[in-house]
Design a protein around this motif. Structure first.
Motif, PDB file in Angstrom:
ATOM      1  N   LEU A 131     -17.940 -46.339 -38.842  1.00 22.08           N
ATOM      2  CA  LEU A 131     -18.362 -45.616 -40.043  1.00 22.08           C
ATOM      3  C   LEU A 131     -19.851 -45.311 -40.134  1.00 22.08           C
ATOM      4  CD1 LEU A 131     -16.203 -47.474 -42.709  1.00 22.08           C
ATOM      5  CD2 LEU A 131     -15.738 -45.301 -41.584  1.00 22.08           C
ATOM      6  N   ARG A 132     -20.686 -45.902 -39.289  1.00 27.00           N
ATOM      7  CA  ARG A 132     -22.131 -45.678 -39.424  1.00 27.00           C
ATOM      8  C   ARG A 132     -22.783 -45.112 -38.174  1.00 27.00           C
ATOM      9  NH1 ARG A 132     -24.928 -48.192 -43.783  1.00 27.00           N
ATOM     10  NH2 ARG A 132     -26.743 -48.110 -42.453  1.00 27.00           N
ATOM     11  N   ASP A 141     -19.476 -42.115 -48.662  1.00 25.73           N
ATOM     12  CA  ASP A 141     -18.663 -40.986 -49.105  1.00 25.73           C
ATOM     13  C   ASP A 141     -17.196 -41.193 -48.742  1.00 25.73           C
ATOM     14  OD1 ASP A 141     -20.758 -39.643 -50.228  1.00 25.73           O
ATOM     15  OD2 ASP A 141     -21.102 -38.324 -48.516  1.00 25.73           O
ATOM     16  N   LEU A 142     -16.937 -41.707 -47.544  1.00 29.02           N
ATOM     17  CA  LEU A 142     -15.553 -41.947 -47.139  1.00 29.02           C
ATOM     18  C   LEU A 142     -14.908 -43.020 -47.997  1.00 29.02           C
ATOM     19  CD1 LEU A 142     -13.223 -41.402 -45.168  1.00 29.02           C
ATOM     20  CD2 LEU A 142     -14.177 -43.186 -43.717  1.00 29.02           C
ATOM     21  N   LEU A 143     -15.610 -44.116 -48.242  1.00 32.10           N
ATOM     22  CA  LEU A 143     -15.051 -45.180 -49.076  1.00 32.10           C
ATOM     23  C   LEU A 143     -14.852 -44.716 -50.515  1.00 32.10           C
ATOM     24  CD1 LEU A 143     -17.032 -48.216 -47.653  1.00 32.10           C
ATOM     25  CD2 LEU A 143     -14.665 -47.592 -47.203  1.00 32.10           C
ATOM     26  N   GLY A 190     -11.573 -43.255 -54.995  1.00 36.66           N
ATOM     27  CA  GLY A 190     -11.441 -42.412 -56.175  1.00 36.66           C
ATOM     28  C   GLY A 190     -11.066 -40.976 -55.895  1.00 36.66           C
ATOM     29  N   GLY A 191     -11.133 -40.559 -54.646  1.00 37.32           N
ATOM     30  CA  GLY A 191     -10.728 -39.212 -54.288  1.00 37.32           C
ATOM     31  C   GLY A 191     -11.779 -38.138 -54.475  1.00 37.32           C
ATOM     32  N   SER A 192     -13.045 -38.510 -54.720  1.00 36.23           N
ATOM     33  CA  SER A 192     -14.040 -37.467 -54.987  1.00 36.23           C
ATOM     34  C   SER A 192     -15.345 -37.657 -54.212  1.00 36.23           C
ATOM     35  CB  SER A 192     -14.347 -37.429 -56.480  1.00 36.23           C
ATOM     36  OG  SER A 192     -14.931 -38.655 -56.881  1.00 36.23           O
ATOM     37  N   GLY A 193     -15.312 -38.267 -53.069  1.00 41.48           N
ATOM     38  CA  GLY A 193     -16.542 -38.555 -52.329  1.00 41.48           C
ATOM     39  C   GLY A 193     -17.277 -37.331 -51.848  1.00 41.48           C
ATOM     40  N   TRP A 194     -16.566 -36.314 -51.329  1.00 40.32           N
ATOM     41  CA  TRP A 194     -17.222 -35.136 -50.786  1.00 40.32           C
ATOM     42  C   TRP A 194     -17.131 -33.935 -51.724  1.00 40.32           C
ATOM     43  CZ3 TRP A 194     -14.782 -38.101 -46.757  1.00 40.32           C
ATOM     44  CH2 TRP A 194     -15.682 -38.610 -45.826  1.00 40.32           C
ATOM     45  N   LEU A 195     -16.568 -34.118 -52.896  1.00 39.32           N
ATOM     46  CA  LEU A 195     -16.402 -33.011 -53.822  1.00 39.32           C
ATOM     47  C   LEU A 195     -17.580 -32.927 -54.786  1.00 39.32           C
ATOM     48  CD1 LEU A 195     -12.645 -33.562 -54.709  1.00 39.32           C
ATOM     49  CD2 LEU A 195     -13.600 -31.959 -53.073  1.00 39.32           C
ATOM     50  N   PRO A 196     -17.922 -31.710 -55.234  1.00 34.53           N
ATOM     51  CA  PRO A 196     -18.979 -31.609 -56.245  1.00 34.53           C
ATOM     52  C   PRO A 196     -18.469 -32.130 -57.583  1.00 34.53           C
ATOM     53  CG  PRO A 196     -18.009 -29.463 -55.819  1.00 34.53           C
ATOM     54  CD  PRO A 196     -17.408 -30.419 -54.818  1.00 34.53           C
ATOM     55  N   PRO A 197     -19.348 -32.403 -58.526  1.00 32.92           N
ATOM     56  CA  PRO A 197     -18.901 -32.858 -59.839  1.00 32.92           C
ATOM     57  C   PRO A 197     -17.946 -31.842 -60.465  1.00 32.92           C
ATOM     58  CG  PRO A 197     -21.281 -33.065 -59.646  1.00 32.92           C
ATOM     59  CD  PRO A 197     -20.806 -32.358 -58.425  1.00 32.92           C
ATOM     60  N   THR A 198     -16.981 -32.323 -61.232  1.00 34.06           N
ATOM     61  CA  THR A 198     -15.973 -31.416 -61.795  1.00 34.06           C
ATOM     62  C   THR A 198     -16.572 -30.483 -62.831  1.00 34.06           C
ATOM     63  OG1 THR A 198     -15.379 -33.102 -63.406  1.00 34.06           O
ATOM     64  CG2 THR A 198     -14.064 -32.999 -61.395  1.00 34.06           C
ATOM     65  N   GLN A 199     -17.521 -30.931 -63.608  1.00 35.73           N
ATOM     66  CA  GLN A 199     -18.157 -30.084 -64.610  1.00 35.73           C
ATOM     67  C   GLN A 199     -19.614 -29.901 -64.231  1.00 35.73           C
ATOM     68  OE1 GLN A 199     -17.486 -30.381 -68.618  1.00 35.73           O
ATOM     69  NE2 GLN A 199     -15.309 -30.207 -68.347  1.00 35.73           N
ATOM     70  N   GLN A 200     -19.930 -28.730 -63.733  1.00 36.65           N
ATOM     71  CA  GLN A 200     -21.282 -28.432 -63.324  1.00 36.65           C
ATOM     72  C   GLN A 200     -21.822 -27.324 -64.213  1.00 36.65           C
ATOM     73  OE1 GLN A 200     -21.224 -27.609 -59.167  1.00 36.65           O
ATOM     74  NE2 GLN A 200     -23.080 -28.741 -58.792  1.00 36.65           N
TER      75      GLN A 200
END
Length: 114
Positions: free
Chosen positions: A70-71, A81-83, A88-98
């Motif tokens: 992993l490193r 980001d992977l963990l 939670g399912g959102s490591g590589w995603l942008p914030p939902t409300q931008q």
């Protein structure tokens, strides 16, 4: 007309390598080795040598797997980001409300009802 020298600080941004292991990863491996030696010595007082060495190798094996999978050779925050994605399912995603304007946050645009 002579032009002056411009210092660009164009050095390598690498943290360096020790025995082929990048930057801070060597500290993880050394901490795992120290934990393994300590656990082996602690268990060797009351258990068979094979058992104490087998159980004592666990911390080093876990940290070595973490570092190598992993490193080592990955982008800086790949492991976190992977963990976060797995948890939670959102490591590589942008914030939902931008907000459309980065200088204005959503909290300041919402009106409070009194």
């Amino acid at each position: 007309m002579s032009k002056g020298t411009v210092h660009t600080q164009a050095g390598d941004d690498s943290d360096g390598k020790i025995w082929g292991i990048e930057g801070m990863n060597i500290l993880f491996l050394l901490a795992g080795l120290l934990l393994s030696i300590g656990l082996t010595l602690l268990l060797s007082r009351h258990h068979a040598p094979a058992l104490s060495v087998g159980v004592g190798a666990g911390p080093f094996a876990l940290l070595a797997a973490y570092v190598l999978l992993l490193r080592q050779g990955k982008p800086k925050s790949f492991d976190t980001d992977l963990l976060e994605t797995l948890a939670g399912g959102s490591g590589w995603l942008p914030p939902t409300q931008q907000s459309h304007n980065p200088l204005i946050s959503h909290a300041s645009t919402q009106r409070l009802v009194h």
